[in-house]
Each structure stands twice: as structure tokens, then as C-alpha cells.
Write an enzyme that holds these catalytic residues in place. Structure first.
Site, short mmCIF file in Angstrom:
data_model
loop_
_atom_site.label_atom_id
_atom_site.label_comp_id
_atom_site.label_asym_id
_atom_site.label_seq_id
_atom_site.Cartn_x
_atom_site.Cartn_y
_atom_site.Cartn_z
N VAL A 46 0.67 -1.52 0.40
CA VAL A 46 -0.78 0.23 -0.12
C VAL A 46 1.30 1.21 -0.06
CG1 VAL A 46 -1.51 1.27 1.25
CG2 VAL A 46 -1.57 -1.08 1.12
N CYS A 47 1.68 1.04 0.64
CA CYS A 47 3.33 2.17 0.40
C CYS A 47 3.68 3.54 -0.12
CB CYS A 47 4.19 1.90 1.33
SG CYS A 47 3.81 1.73 3.30
#
Length: 187
Positions: A46-47
């Protein structure tokens, strides 16, 4: 204790920016609007989508006079390697701070002690070094830059217009409110 309106605590760290390692301190956050954007770790899932979203909208932040500082508990060396190997992260022009000592993550109260990773935390800081907004998200939920930009515009508007507040879903150019006894029970 809430971090809203508190001063950013002193810190000193090494960061990666535009192909170089640079020192960053709490003093760098003063004199302009800043976003401190914590994320769990480099080389994850996700980062990079969040950091790429910030990179894709960096010009919009700059237009508002806002500098971006992303922070994870990785080192500045890991940030440099990620920047060189990921197409998404390679777009980043803002400062990527390494917090391997966990000091900054602790002072913003986003450190997950058991893992040594930071929560997804977003902080908007005014030119005086005061935290004006705080957003925390679960590790599996990515943040949206368009909403962050809207919040920054609202915080900047309120700072420039004492006595006015921005209602829910307020967008730049829309009507604000002037809190008074006359409004009580009428909204």
C-alpha cells in the site's frame, strides 16, 4: 493528550531527496506549511501507492506553499535504494526521512512498539510548527491525496480568516461559517 495545536518536538534525521542525503530537523518544518506523512515500510504494497499519489500531486502542494516529508522507520539508504528500483517511488521529489532510531515516530505517537514500524499517520503543520490536523489509518487502508489537499486548503483558509470556520465537505471558494450564538440550532 491530543497532538492538535502542539509544537513539533525537536528531531534530527538523515533523509533522501533528489539523489542526495540531507539532514532534516524540526526547524525545517518552520516558516512554511508542511505535511509529515508516516508510512509503515519501504518495499511494501500500500505504501508505494500512497507515496506515488503524493508524488503525482506534488506540484499542487507546492502551489499551496506546502512541503512534503514522508517518514518510515527505514534508513535513508533504504529510501535511496527504493527510489532507484521502483518506478512509482522514482517519481518522488519530496523529502524521504529515515527514522531508524524510532524517535520521530514516537514523538508523533505513531510508533507500533511491537513491530518497530509507523502507523499510517498524516500531520499538517503550520509555519509556526504547530500540528493542525492529524489523520491515522489502519495499515491496510491507503490515504487519498485529494482529501489531504482539501484539508490543507481549509486549514490555511481558517488560519488566514480568524472568526471563520469551514463546514464539512467545504471546498475552496465555497461559503464558510462565522460561529455565533445566532447559528446555534439553525444549522
Amino acid at each position: 493528550m491530543s497532538l492538535i495545536n502542539s509544537q513539533v518536538k525537536p528531531f534530527k534525521a538523515t533523509a533522501f531527496k533528489n539523489g542526495s542525503f540531507v539532514e532534516v530537523t524540526d526547524v525545517n518544518l518552520k516558516g512554511k506549511w508542511s505535511v509529515v506523512f508516516f508510512y509503515p515500510a519501504d518495499f511494501t504494497f500500500v505504501c508505494p501507492t500512497e507515496l506515488e499519489d503524493l508524488a503525482d500531486n506534488y506540484a499542487g502542494f507546492q502551489k499551496l506553499g506546502v512541503e512534503i516529508y514522508s517518514i518510515s522507520t527505514d534508513t535513508h539508504f533504504a529510501h535511496a535504494a527504493w527510489h532507484k528500483t521502483s518506478q512509482a517511488i522514482g517519481k518522488i521529489q519530496y523529502t524521504m526521512i529515515g527514522d531508524p532510531t524510532l524517535t520521530i515516530s514516537r514523538s508523533f505517537d505513531v510508533l507500533i512498539e511491537e513491530t518497530g514500524l509507523a502507523e499510517r499517520g498524516t500531520f499538517v503543520i503550520n509555519p509556526e510548527g504547530q500540528i493542525k490536523t492529524v489523520e491515522l489509518s489502519d495499515g491496510g487502508v491507503g490515504r487519498d491525496t485529494s482529501e489531504l489537499l482539501r484539508k490543507i486548503k481549509a486549514v490555511q483558509y481558517v488560519a488566514a480568516h480568524p472568526g471563520e470556520v469551514c463546514p464539512a465537505r467545504w471546498k475552496e471558494g465555497e461559503a464558510t461559517l462565522a460561529p455565533s450564538l445566532d447559528l446555534v440550532g439553525k444549522i
